[in-house]
Design a protein around this motif. Structure first.
Motif, PDB file in Angstrom:
ATOM      1  N   ILE A 222       0.708  -1.049   0.047  1.00 20.41           N
ATOM      2  CA  ILE A 222      -0.096   0.679   0.040  1.00 20.41           C
ATOM      3  C   ILE A 222       0.587   0.919   0.109  1.00 20.41           C
ATOM      4  O   ILE A 222       0.405   1.844  -0.907  1.00 20.41           O
ATOM      5  CB  ILE A 222      -0.851  -0.177   1.015  1.00 20.41           C
ATOM      6  CG1 ILE A 222      -1.824  -1.268   1.268  1.00 20.41           C
ATOM      7  CG2 ILE A 222      -2.009   0.959   1.411  1.00 20.41           C
ATOM      8  CD1 ILE A 222      -2.591  -1.430   2.503  1.00 20.41           C
ATOM      9  N   VAL A 223       2.086   1.628   0.675  1.00 22.77           N
ATOM     10  CA  VAL A 223       2.796   2.335   0.525  1.00 22.77           C
ATOM     11  C   VAL A 223       3.635   2.810  -0.240  1.00 22.77           C
ATOM     12  O   VAL A 223       3.287   3.436  -0.850  1.00 22.77           O
ATOM     13  CB  VAL A 223       4.016   1.758   2.173  1.00 22.77           C
ATOM     14  CG1 VAL A 223       4.975   2.728   2.842  1.00 22.77           C
ATOM     15  CG2 VAL A 223       3.191   2.017   3.444  1.00 22.77           C
ATOM     16  N   LYS A 225       2.747   2.135  -3.830  1.00 30.45           N
ATOM     17  CA  LYS A 225       1.877   2.429  -4.245  1.00 30.45           C
ATOM     18  C   LYS A 225       1.534   3.841  -4.349  1.00 30.45           C
ATOM     19  O   LYS A 225       1.723   4.557  -5.588  1.00 30.45           O
ATOM     20  CB  LYS A 225       0.143   1.654  -4.515  1.00 30.45           C
ATOM     21  CG  LYS A 225       0.140   0.265  -4.564  1.00 30.45           C
ATOM     22  CD  LYS A 225      -1.076   0.038  -4.469  1.00 30.45           C
ATOM     23  CE  LYS A 225      -1.033  -1.417  -5.576  1.00 30.45           C
ATOM     24  NZ  LYS A 225      -2.373  -2.191  -5.029  1.00 30.45           N
ATOM     25  N   THR A 226       1.686   4.552  -3.154  1.00 31.70           N
ATOM     26  CA  THR A 226       1.467   6.204  -3.126  1.00 31.70           C
ATOM     27  C   THR A 226       2.785   6.698  -3.697  1.00 31.70           C
ATOM     28  O   THR A 226       3.245   7.830  -4.232  1.00 31.70           O
ATOM     29  CB  THR A 226       2.137   6.458  -1.416  1.00 31.70           C
ATOM     30  OG1 THR A 226       3.297   6.110  -0.852  1.00 31.70           O
ATOM     31  CG2 THR A 226       0.494   5.675  -0.744  1.00 31.70           C
ATOM     32  N   ASN A 227       4.085   5.655  -3.930  1.00 30.54           N
ATOM     33  CA  ASN A 227       5.294   6.494  -4.937  1.00 30.54           C
ATOM     34  C   ASN A 227       5.950   7.522  -3.889  1.00 30.54           C
ATOM     35  O   ASN A 227       6.830   8.678  -4.778  1.00 30.54           O
ATOM     36  CB  ASN A 227       4.728   7.190  -6.093  1.00 30.54           C
ATOM     37  CG  ASN A 227       4.283   6.102  -7.014  1.00 30.54           C
ATOM     38  OD1 ASN A 227       5.177   5.191  -7.193  1.00 30.54           O
ATOM     39  ND2 ASN A 227       3.436   5.920  -7.921  1.00 30.54           N
ATOM     40  N   MET A 228       5.741   7.540  -2.886  1.00 26.83           N
ATOM     41  CA  MET A 228       6.318   8.388  -1.766  1.00 26.83           C
ATOM     42  C   MET A 228       7.862   7.566  -0.643  1.00 26.83           C
ATOM     43  O   MET A 228       7.909   6.769   0.122  1.00 26.83           O
ATOM     44  CB  MET A 228       5.690   8.915  -0.628  1.00 26.83           C
ATOM     45  CG  MET A 228       4.993  10.528  -1.414  1.00 26.83           C
ATOM     46  SD  MET A 228       2.671  10.732  -0.229  1.00 26.83           S
ATOM     47  CE  MET A 228       4.303  11.920   0.425  1.00 26.83           C
ATOM     48  N   LEU A 231       8.000   8.247   2.646  1.00 28.40           N
ATOM     49  CA  LEU A 231       6.646   7.840   3.137  1.00 28.40           C
ATOM     50  C   LEU A 231       7.001   6.129   3.236  1.00 28.40           C
ATOM     51  O   LEU A 231       6.564   5.256   4.835  1.00 28.40           O
ATOM     52  CB  LEU A 231       5.396   7.472   2.676  1.00 28.40           C
ATOM     53  CG  LEU A 231       4.539   7.188   3.499  1.00 28.40           C
ATOM     54  CD1 LEU A 231       4.411   7.622   4.595  1.00 28.40           C
ATOM     55  CD2 LEU A 231       2.983   6.736   2.939  1.00 28.40           C
TER      56      LEU A 231
END
Length: 626
Positions: A222-223, A225-228, A231
């Protein structure tokens, strides 16, 4: 308060930036550099930091926690299972043997039996941070010595738990503090009935395994997929910190808990991302830990009792060294691997600081004794890089050569035309190619485990330093036609070149080069046959890239051949230039010339370099057109 924090941060970072490169430059390693930085800025010298160094150490110990998490990521559970005999055998015998020897000597010195037993167990611990960092720097973690050291250190981390449970039973005075648990602070488990505490501990370990195996992969997915990137880094840190907190709550070693989590995540698709995100924090905190150790050395106490403290340091290290040498011998480590293993683990480790603090609070050991022993621990840790360097520079070369000399008769059966010095990834490829073409080779290698393996494969192999002419003589250098120098160390390569030129001038030398700057040194040493290990592979990749972009295969191959010929000639020209500005100017001119050559070649696609059109003709044509 804020100014004080930023000033302290500046002092620590400045000390590291100044001292570590100096220590690395003179061959002392980064660990000793950090320790010297701590001594320099500590109360004994510049006094930029006071006695708060001990408090900082408790924070910096988190670097050890992170290091074991990263190590766990590199260990698949199946590999850990293969190490079980070394962990239980070598680790268990080391703790028991060292504890028994130190306890006996302490009793003879007049220490109470219970206190002597506590001292023996604490002093049996070694420094996970220093040993693993030093072995990683030297590339020794995958050797028998590295694996044995890791097994012993892991067992020691596990042994901290029963020690903390046993120590209060050995108390000889009332407790002076209320702190408990493994790392200070009252443990919530104390409120539970005795039968429930083991269940809580096992539940915590099970929770780490279950969360690591089943819950963290979807969370990281999930993390991700934020492409950060930040994070993901925060999530990785949250995982490590949470496990450390959980382990501390149940009275276990945080380092052991995070190591277990790392092992569970070793097969995860996010393993490499986790490792790369945690690694900078691990390195910085480990450096801070070593600085804190250096700063915490109480030189006033040492100066008041110099003979006693230095005598204890030497005595403890010698006792541990003797026990470790015996263990290495019992587990059939070769002489060089046993020396690396024993000299690496002969210090007292960072957990001793925690254990001595705990024993003082519980009334187990008097404060006067723990103050002296804390100084002994810090000095033994500071001595470790020097002791390992002493072993590496003085003992290993001599003992290694003697070991090789005892096998002189092995080489008398045949006269191999080729000697290969160094049998890593480069020398291995050359050796296998020659063997496939029925060319006999004799191999010299400094890795004893590699030597044993190669002998099983049927190679003539000698263990030892190939730059020693007497070892080359034993290997048949006086009769061989060619020597392939494929060892990793550039300085050793140059040393070997000079040895061969002096003692075996008729031997043809083919030498590996790591990069073009290494090639310059070899050229200046008179070498004609130099092989840059990345050049051919890089050009092969470039050819494939051009082909995928639509270039014709023969055109891409011809361009690579042109590049290779031009780069080899340019290399010889640039190797003679010492002035940096002249070098930059000549290198730019060479790149521009190369572009003109390849463009001229491409404008005449029917010509073939291997059909008489040499690169000199192309260069002349390109210069004429420009």
């Amino acid at each position: 308060m804020q100014e004080s924090f930023f000033f302290q941060a500046m002092v620590y970072l400045a000390a590291a930036v100044v001292m570590v490169p100096i220590a690395k430059k003179i061959g002392l390693g980064s660990v000793l550099g950090y320790l010297l930085a701590g001594v320099l800025i500590g109360p004994a010298c510049l006094q930029f930091i006071g006695q708060e160094g001990t408090d900082i150490m408790h924070f910096a110990e988190f670097g050890v926690v992170m290091m074991l998490f990263v190590i766990g990521l590199e260990l698949e559970p199946s590999r850990l299972w293969r190490l079980r005999k070394a962990i239980l055998g070598m680790g268990g015998i080391q703790i028991a043997g060292t504890s028994a020897v130190v306890t006996g000597l302490a009793v003879l010195a007049g220490v109470d039996l219970k206190q002597a037993l506590v001292l023996g167990m604490i002093l049996s611990m070694s420094s996970t941070a220093i040993v693993l960092q030093s072995l990683n720097e030297k590339g020794l973690m995958q050797t028998a010595a590295g694996q044995g050291s890791f097994a012993v250190l892991l067992f020691q981390d596990i042994a901290v738990i029963p020690m903390l449970a046993l120590f209060p039973l050995l108390a000889t005075a009332p407790a002076t503090g209320t702190e408990g648990g493994a790392h200070g602070g009252a443990s919530p488990l104390d409120a539970l009935p005795a039968w429930a505490q083991p269940i809580a501990v096992l539940s915590a370990v099970a929770a780490v395994i279950i969360v690591g195996r089943y819950l963290t992969p979807p969370l990281f997915r999930i993390v991700a997929k934020t492409n950060m990137r930040e994070l993901f880094t925060a999530t990785a840190l949250l995982l490590v910190v949470s496990i450390a907190v959980l382990m501390t709550v149940v009275g276990l070693s945080p380092a052991l808990g995070t190591f277990l989590a790392g092992v569970v995540l070793a097969n995860s698709e996010y393993r490499h991302e986790l490792e790369s995100d945690i690694d900078p924090f691990k390195g910085l905190l480990l450096g801070l830990f070593f600085i804190a150790v250096g700063a915490s050395i109480d030189f006033d106490l040492i100066m008041a009792n110099p003979v006693l403290i230095l005598g204890l340091v030497v005595g403890v290290m010698v006792c541990k060294l003797v026990v470790l040498l015996g263990i290495g011998k019992a587990f059939t480590l070769s002489t060089d691997q046993n020396l690396i293993f024993s000299f690496g683990l002969c210090q007292v480790g960072e957990f001793a600081f925690v254990l001595f603090s705990f024993t003082t609070q519980e009334g187990i050991l008097p404060k006067e004794l723990t103050d002296i022993m804390t100084a002994v621990v810090a000095i033994s840790m500071a001595f470790t890089p020097l002791v390992m360097l002493l072993n590496e520079k003085l003992l290993l070369p001599r003992l290694g050569v003697r070991e090789a000399d005892t096998r002189e008769s092995d080489v008398e059966d045949g006269d191999n035309p080729v000697i290969i010095a160094g049998y890593g990834h480069f020398g291995n490829t050359v050796g296998r190619f020659l063997q496939a073409n029925n060319v006999g080779t004799t191999v010299l290698d400094i890795d004893s485990d590699n030597v044993d393996w190669l002998r099983r494969m049927g190679f003539k192999v000698y263990y030892g330093d190939a730059s020693r002419h007497d070892l080359l003589e034993i290997a048949g250098a006086g009769k061989a036609k060619i020597i392939v120098i494929a060892i990793n160390d550039p300085e050793k390569r140059l040393e070997l070149v000079e040895t061969i030129k002096k003692h075996f001038p008729d031997l043809h030398i083919l030498v590996r080069s790591t990069n073009r700057y290494d090639a310059y040194d070899l050229m200046n040493a008179g070498m004609l046959h130099i092989y840059r290990e990345t050049l051919d592979t890089s050009l092969r990749l470039g050819v494939d890239a051009l082909t995928l972009l639509g270039y014709r295969a023969h055109e891409a191959t011809r361009a690579a051949r042109t590049f290779f010929t031009h780069d080899e000639r340019t290399l010889k020209r640039l190797s003679a230039i010492r002035n940096e500005d002249e070098y930059v100017s000549a290198a730019r001119e060479s790149m521009e010339e190369l572009e003109r050559v390849i463009q001229a070649d491409r404008s005449a696609p029917d010509l073939r370099i291997d059909e008489g059109w040499g690169e000199e003709s192309l260069i002349a044509d390109a210069n004429k057109n420009s």
